[in-house]
Design an enzyme around this catalytic site. Sequence first.
Site, PDB file in Angstrom:
ATOM      1  N   ASP A   1       5.089   0.873 -21.421  1.00 28.58           N
ATOM      2  CA  ASP A   1       3.768   0.262 -21.557  1.00 28.58           C
ATOM      3  C   ASP A   1       2.677   1.000 -20.787  1.00 28.58           C
ATOM      4  O   ASP A   1       1.662   0.414 -20.410  1.00 28.58           O
ATOM      5  CB  ASP A   1       3.815  -1.200 -21.106  1.00 28.58           C
ATOM      6  CG  ASP A   1       4.077  -1.346 -19.617  1.00 28.58           C
ATOM      7  OD1 ASP A   1       4.498  -0.354 -18.992  1.00 28.58           O
ATOM      8  OD2 ASP A   1       3.853  -2.441 -19.082  1.00 28.58           O
ATOM      9  N   GLU A   2       2.853   2.301 -20.561  1.00 30.45           N
ATOM     10  CA  GLU A   2       1.848   3.030 -19.800  1.00 30.45           C
ATOM     11  C   GLU A   2       1.827   4.492 -20.227  1.00 30.45           C
ATOM     12  O   GLU A   2       2.877   5.104 -20.450  1.00 30.45           O
ATOM     13  CB  GLU A   2       2.165   2.935 -18.303  1.00 30.45           C
ATOM     14  CG  GLU A   2       1.131   3.607 -17.419  1.00 30.45           C
ATOM     15  CD  GLU A   2       1.441   3.400 -15.943  1.00 30.45           C
ATOM     16  OE1 GLU A   2       0.502   3.150 -15.169  1.00 30.45           O
ATOM     17  OE2 GLU A   2       2.630   3.505 -15.561  1.00 30.45           O
TER      18      GLU A   2
END
Length: 354
Positions: free
Chosen positions: A67-68
């Site tokens: 998620d990054e």
Amino acid sequence: QRGVVSACSYEARAYGVHSAMPINQAYRLCPHGEFVPVRMRRYQEVSRRIMEVLEPYTPALQQMSVDEAFLDLSGTRRLLGEPIDVGRRIKAEVRAATGLTISVGIAPSRYLAKLASEAEKPDGLTLVRAGEEADFVAALPLRELWGVGKKMLGRLNGLGIESVMQLRQYEKPELATMLGAGAADYLYHVCRGEDPGLYTDGRGSSHSISGERTFGHDVIDRDAVERCILDVADTCIYRMMEERASSRTVTAKLRLTDFSTYTMRRTLDDEITSVDELYREALALVSAKWDGHTPVRLVGCGLGNVSKERVAPQGDLFDEKRDRDRRLAEAVHELRRQGLPVKKARLLKPDQDD
């Protein structure tokens, strides 16, 4: 009863719930909350879709986790426009593609971009212009400097340092005397808004991919332990494939009923090519520490020194089985990318015999 919180909504956080908290504690704090199981493959599927949105913006896309990601927009202003406008477009495109909100941080360095992305969650958009780095960091609580965890924060508070501006009053030699050379060098730079060199462009850098499972009750059933290791190995291999990375290092973890915990690792001559290979090696590491009779509380495995640099094979160039295993794993990975729920037969539950 024994799980931990993987993630929680902002509404749940208002009750004191946070990630890594034992589930039973979270339930006491928020008994009316909704507790749902982890669906890692679904998260990976959505993550892929988001990365597909990001890829056209720059060839220098560095995915850090599920998620990054960092996007280097250097030299793209004439083509794409102002970075703040690019941020708005990315947020809109991700929402249209997935229904999700994301937070975007824009800054002269990766470290500050990360801090900026955290500044206005959820659904934030924060810009730190060149020359504003020190002022931006000065306005943050000390605990929000990435890398300042609970223990470090406690040590700093114990020394009377409770803000970024107070931390800036100390020179590097003074901090080294109090905290050690490594921590001193890191804190000296970040409290001034300077890049501590925490993130690279991804070339040659390495990380680990791992997972673990805590049993609902201690088990001595070898089949249950083996199935668990196989399940985690399956997830790890496909996470590595998704990153187009490679590894030669197998890791394993075992926690017994008395909480005695063992972490093991072994580096192989060649790249790990399949789920079965990781499973066999991890199981061997666990079996070397487990007598088969002492109840097991937790087991896990993973891959260490994961890198996008390919490893030159040391074994037989004509090892047909390894080549076949690799091609099989790649085929299964592609089927999963297409949304087909391909799974090891041994991992099917009894009611999934169809």
